[in-house]
Design an enzyme around this catalytic site. Structure first.
Site, PDB file in Angstrom:
ATOM      1  N   THR A 114       0.817  -1.207   0.000  1.00 42.91           N
ATOM      2  CA  THR A 114       0.000   0.000   0.000  1.00 42.91           C
ATOM      3  C   THR A 114       0.854   1.262   0.000  1.00 42.91           C
ATOM      4  O   THR A 114       1.994   1.238   0.476  1.00 42.91           O
ATOM      5  CB  THR A 114      -0.901  -0.013   1.259  1.00 42.91           C
ATOM      6  OG1 THR A 114      -1.459   1.281   1.450  1.00 42.91           O
ATOM      7  CG2 THR A 114      -0.110  -0.342   2.518  1.00 42.91           C
ATOM      8  N   ASP A 115       0.290   2.367  -0.468  1.00 40.78           N
ATOM      9  CA  ASP A 115       0.995   3.652  -0.371  1.00 40.78           C
ATOM     10  C   ASP A 115       1.033   4.178   1.058  1.00 40.78           C
ATOM     11  O   ASP A 115       1.759   5.126   1.350  1.00 40.78           O
ATOM     12  CB  ASP A 115       0.365   4.694  -1.316  1.00 40.78           C
ATOM     13  CG  ASP A 115      -1.092   5.019  -1.007  1.00 40.78           C
ATOM     14  OD1 ASP A 115      -1.691   4.345  -0.137  1.00 40.78           O
ATOM     15  OD2 ASP A 115      -1.631   5.955  -1.628  1.00 40.78           O
ATOM     16  N   GLU A 116       0.240   3.562   1.956  1.00 35.98           N
ATOM     17  CA  GLU A 116       0.178   4.073   3.326  1.00 35.98           C
ATOM     18  C   GLU A 116       1.499   3.879   4.072  1.00 35.98           C
ATOM     19  O   GLU A 116       1.725   4.517   5.099  1.00 35.98           O
ATOM     20  CB  GLU A 116      -0.981   3.415   4.086  1.00 35.98           C
ATOM     21  CG  GLU A 116      -2.312   3.669   3.400  1.00 35.98           C
ATOM     22  CD  GLU A 116      -3.525   3.234   4.200  1.00 35.98           C
ATOM     23  OE1 GLU A 116      -3.450   3.208   5.434  1.00 35.98           O
ATOM     24  OE2 GLU A 116      -4.547   2.919   3.573  1.00 35.98           O
ATOM     25  N   TYR A 125      -1.983  -0.773  10.879  1.00 32.09           N
ATOM     26  CA  TYR A 125      -2.064  -1.412   9.552  1.00 32.09           C
ATOM     27  C   TYR A 125      -0.844  -1.065   8.708  1.00 32.09           C
ATOM     28  O   TYR A 125      -0.148  -1.952   8.205  1.00 32.09           O
ATOM     29  CB  TYR A 125      -3.345  -0.977   8.821  1.00 32.09           C
ATOM     30  CG  TYR A 125      -3.333  -1.298   7.346  1.00 32.09           C
ATOM     31  CD1 TYR A 125      -3.353  -2.616   6.898  1.00 32.09           C
ATOM     32  CD2 TYR A 125      -3.282  -0.274   6.377  1.00 32.09           C
ATOM     33  CE1 TYR A 125      -3.325  -2.916   5.538  1.00 32.09           C
ATOM     34  CE2 TYR A 125      -3.262  -0.565   5.020  1.00 32.09           C
ATOM     35  CZ  TYR A 125      -3.281  -1.883   4.605  1.00 32.09           C
ATOM     36  OH  TYR A 125      -3.242  -2.178   3.263  1.00 32.09           O
ATOM     37  N   LYS A 171       2.240  -3.459   7.274  1.00 34.51           N
ATOM     38  CA  LYS A 171       2.536  -3.606   5.839  1.00 34.51           C
ATOM     39  C   LYS A 171       3.973  -3.150   5.548  1.00 34.51           C
ATOM     40  O   LYS A 171       4.682  -3.778   4.753  1.00 34.51           O
ATOM     41  CB  LYS A 171       1.544  -2.803   4.996  1.00 34.51           C
ATOM     42  CG  LYS A 171       0.131  -3.338   4.963  1.00 34.51           C
ATOM     43  CD  LYS A 171      -0.006  -4.737   4.371  1.00 34.51           C
ATOM     44  CE  LYS A 171       0.248  -4.790   2.879  1.00 34.51           C
ATOM     45  NZ  LYS A 171      -0.069  -6.129   2.324  1.00 34.51           N
TER      46      LYS A 171
END
Ligand code: NAD
Length: 352
Positions: free
Chosen positions: A133-135, A158, A162
């Protein structure tokens, strides 16, 4: 090729599997534990295919992973299985550490063992593709974009889990020579999206006449990508991407949360007008913000465009219209979920 898809009963995994069965000659094995987020009916359109098989197992179970690798002999492992909802990670981070970190470690450990047993030609063409993810990059101000070299700065349980899994994958590439690929993608939306996520939540609550909760002042910005475009990008990466590389994937579609919700309301006003002639926007309610809510994510996807000739094919306006229509036409899909697993309540408010 034979492609093992972990998390293939989830939102993005099922879109990838449907695409691979419908548009390619690849064989696909889904490896999925069927957590609350796994929805077998999302695979129903391709379940009849002789090129599709399903293993109900946990990525944290090394024997199960070993057995699946031995039996299926994949050329590619596309690793999507994860706990994926930020709000749930605030309420219960343990499952995120277990699945996203420990589970990815088990996958890497077992896949490395399998890869070492391949002949040289097989080793050279094998790919372990980790979907992220870009998060992991943290939060942007009003300017700027995440690139593949942006330093990691995860800020939710989260995104931290990741980010940790991304580091493990790169370490297995660097240290053991496993041919890995990593993709970091922006927010996806589209059909078969689990009702806890913003877009399906708003559509479903609007149709039920419930208030439409927007966190904080609604100014948080996300870059939205139609899920089928993500599936097409993933295929391009594992078919053509250079081992060891990372690719950012984005939709060039930045919207505030308020923009997204108002757009859904306007589409519903047209397609399913309220009997009293009012707009669904009247149901919008601003609620307490998500703890630690990142302000803005935005992706610079020029590398995947230049190297692999991928760009999004669906604009946000086209994609959101398709999505609203899909939810209007597939009430049975989401009502089954609401009846059995999740009834659109607020998650992740961290009230202890
Ligand atoms: P999802 O929550 O819809 O699906 C996850 C799937 O993984 C489910 O089918 C679930 O049953 C399975 N799963 C969970 N734990 C498992 C375990 N221990 N063993 C085997 N299977 C397990 O998630 P999604 O939105 O489809 O996301 C897929 C991947 O893409 C995730 O890795 C996520 O981090 C990443 N991602 C998602 C987005 C997004 O906007 N949704 C954006 C970028 C990246």
């Amino acid at each position: 090729m034979r492609i093992m898809v972990t998390g293939g009963a989830g939102f993005i995994g099922s879109a990838l599997v449907r695409r691979l069965i419908e548009y390619t000659n690849h064989e696909v094995m889904v490896f999925d534990k069927l957590t609350y987020a796994g929805v077998l009916s999302s695979l129903a359109p391709i379940a009849h295919s002789p090129r599709y098989s399903f293993v109900k197992e946990d990525i944290c179970n090394p024997e199960a992973v070993t057995g699946a690798l031995r039996d299926f002999k994949p050329h590619v492992v596309a690793h999507l299985a994860a706990e994926s909802h930020v709000d749930r990670s605030i309420d219960g981070p343990a499952a995120f550490v277990q699945t996203n970190l420990v589970g990815t470690f088990v996958m890497l450990d077992r896949v490395l063992n399998y890869w070492r047993g391949l002949d040289l030609a097989g080793q050279a063409t094998f790919r372990f593709h980790h979907i992220s993810t870009d998060e992991v990059f943290g939060s942007l101000g009003d300017q700027g974009f995440f690139t593949e070299t942006t330093p990691y700065d995860p800020r939710s349980p989260y995104s931290a889990s990741k980010a940790g899994s991304d580091h493990l994958v790169r370490a297995w590439g660097h240290t053991y020579g496993l041919p890995i690929l990593v993709t970091n993608c922006s927010n996806n939306y589209g059909p078969h999206h689990f009702p806890e996520k913003l877009i399906p939540l708003i559509i479903i609550r609007a149709l039920k006449g419930e208030r439409l909760p927007i966190y904080g002042d609604g100014s948080n910005v996300r870059d939205w990508l139609f899920v089928d475009d993500h599936a097409r990008a993933l295929q391009a990466v594992f078919e053509k991407g250079a081992p060891g590389q990372t690719y950012n994937i984005g939709g060039n579609a930045e919207r505030t949360n308020t923009d997204v919700v108002r757009t859904i309301c306007k589409i519903l006003d047209r397609l399913r007008p309220l009997a009293n002639g009012e707009s669904y926007t009247r149901q919008i309610t601003y609620v307490a913000d998500r703890p630690g809510h990142d302000h803005r994510y935005a992706i610079d996807a020029s590398k995947i465009q230049t190297d692999l000739d991928w760009t999004p094919s669906v604009t946000f306006e086209e994609g959101i219209e398709k999505t609203v229509i899909w939810y209007l036409e597939h009430e049975g899909w989401w009502q089954d979920i609401l009846d059995a697993r999740y009834s659109t309540q607020r998650l992740g408010a961290a009230h202890g």
